[in-house]
Design a protein around this motif. Structure first.
Motif, PDB file in Angstrom:
ATOM      1  N   THR A 158      -3.393  12.822  11.832  1.00  0.00           N
ATOM      2  CA  THR A 158      -3.718  13.452  10.558  1.00  0.00           C
ATOM      3  C   THR A 158      -2.496  14.114   9.937  1.00  0.00           C
ATOM      4  OG1 THR A 158      -6.034  13.835  11.171  1.00  0.00           O
ATOM      5  CG2 THR A 158      -5.118  15.247   9.457  1.00  0.00           C
ATOM      6  N   TRP A 195      -8.084   7.857   4.224  1.00  0.00           N
ATOM      7  CA  TRP A 195      -7.733   9.202   4.675  1.00  0.00           C
ATOM      8  C   TRP A 195      -6.236   9.462   4.474  1.00  0.00           C
ATOM      9  CZ3 TRP A 195      -9.555  13.640   4.903  1.00  0.00           C
ATOM     10  CH2 TRP A 195      -9.187  14.615   5.829  1.00  0.00           C
ATOM     11  N   LEU A 236      -4.833  12.536   2.190  1.00  0.00           N
ATOM     12  CA  LEU A 236      -4.171  13.651   2.869  1.00  0.00           C
ATOM     13  C   LEU A 236      -3.046  14.319   2.074  1.00  0.00           C
ATOM     14  CD1 LEU A 236      -4.077  12.488   6.599  1.00  0.00           C
ATOM     15  CD2 LEU A 236      -5.144  14.560   5.698  1.00  0.00           C
ATOM     16  N   SER A 271      -8.109  19.828   5.093  1.00  0.00           N
ATOM     17  CA  SER A 271      -8.438  18.609   5.842  1.00  0.00           C
ATOM     18  C   SER A 271      -9.176  18.966   7.127  1.00  0.00           C
ATOM     19  CB  SER A 271      -7.166  17.815   6.156  1.00  0.00           C
ATOM     20  OG  SER A 271      -6.350  18.486   7.106  1.00  0.00           O
TER      21      SER A 271
END
Length: 283
Positions: A161, A220, A224, A232
């Motif tokens: 992420t 995603w 982001l 997030s």
């Protein structure tokens, strides 16, 4: 509004991954490592095909192969699939998403991002809801191997992420990550007892890889850079709630009053953190 919709679609895709994993491993008997390999392979095929399809429409940025993205993705894929062989669904989700918040909020603090009080408050309320929703009602022993596997998966997904915030091209970067990740997750098959779970298990893995993982992760990566690390983290707190609802609809799992109360806390915590900024942006 469009950004909110894209985030919501991504969270539904993440929740679908949990349901598909449970179906393949728990219901159809597919082994965890085979599920991870098929999932990554399907994701790689779909993403590479999409990159090739759009190659003539835009100039792709120069891609730099880094080991961090594929390794973190492999850690998540293998750890997630293995953990659900021994952990209960609720306890596993609590470990994953609870630890994820600690990692991402810690990362934000480490990077000296401005974490406002309402964001801390929102995280606390949402985590309270997750605890109410997922913590077992009776005392149980926690499998050590499954817990460690889920923590490894959490570290992998949190790293993936954070890395996604610097992706120059979300689709191309996701295709590269999945392609390089495939031989890494295939190492898990060495010495493993392979069981595909029949066509049902393979179908779940293909859908999880090609649709809810491949396309979901590409989306995603696109979202982001437009949101903060803390936002997030808070958005992903909604995934267990969605997964529980999906489990009720597909796996006939009951929805209790405690689930409804917990869902209200989780979504309320997200609202506390994000709604003031959304309203400010409209003015």
């Amino acid at each position: 509004m469009r950004l909110t919709l894209l985030v919501a679609i991504t969270m539904f895709a993440f929740a679908a991954n949990s349901v598909l994993n449970r179906l393949a491993v728990a219901e159809f008997g597919m082994d965890a490592f085979s599920f991870a390999v098929v999932r990554v392979a399907a994701g790689a095929v779909v993403l590479v095909a999409m990159v090739a399809l759009h190659a003539g429409e835009r100039k792709l940025p120069k891609m730099v192969l880094s080991w961090r993205g594929p390794v973190s993705l492999a850690a998540y894929m293998l750890g997630f699939s293995y953990a659900y062989q021994t952990l209960g669904a609720g306890l596993g989700a609590l470990i994953l998403f609870g630890a994820l918040q600690v990692f991402l909020f810690g990362w934000a603090v480490w990077c000296r991002q401005n974490v406002q009080r309402r964001q801390w408050l929102g995280m606390g309320v949402s985590l309270l809801g997750l605890g109410l929703l997922l913590w077992p009602s009776n005392m149980i022993s926690v499998p050590v191997a499954g817990t460690l596997a889920m923590l490894i998966a959490t570290a992998g997904w949190a790293t993936y992420t954070v890395l996604g915030r610097g992706a120059a091209d979300a689709l191309a970067q996701s295709a590269l990550n999945f392609t390089v990740c495939l031989p890494l997750v295939s190492l898990g098959l060495i010495g493993a007892e392979v069981d595909t779970g029949g066509w049902q298990g393979v179908t779940c893995a293909v859908v999880a890889g090609g649709v809810t993982s491949g396309l979901g992760y590409a989306l995603w990566y696109r979202v982001l850079p437009k949101i903060s690390v803390t936002h997030s983290a808070l958005a992903q707190l909604s995934v267990p709630v969605i997964a529980v609802l999906g489990g009720a609809a597909i796996l006939s799992e009951p929805i209790t009053q405690r689930m409804i109360m917990a869902a209200a806390l989780v979504l309320g915590g997200i609202a506390v953190s994000t709604l003031p900024m959304a309203l400010k942006g409209r003015n």
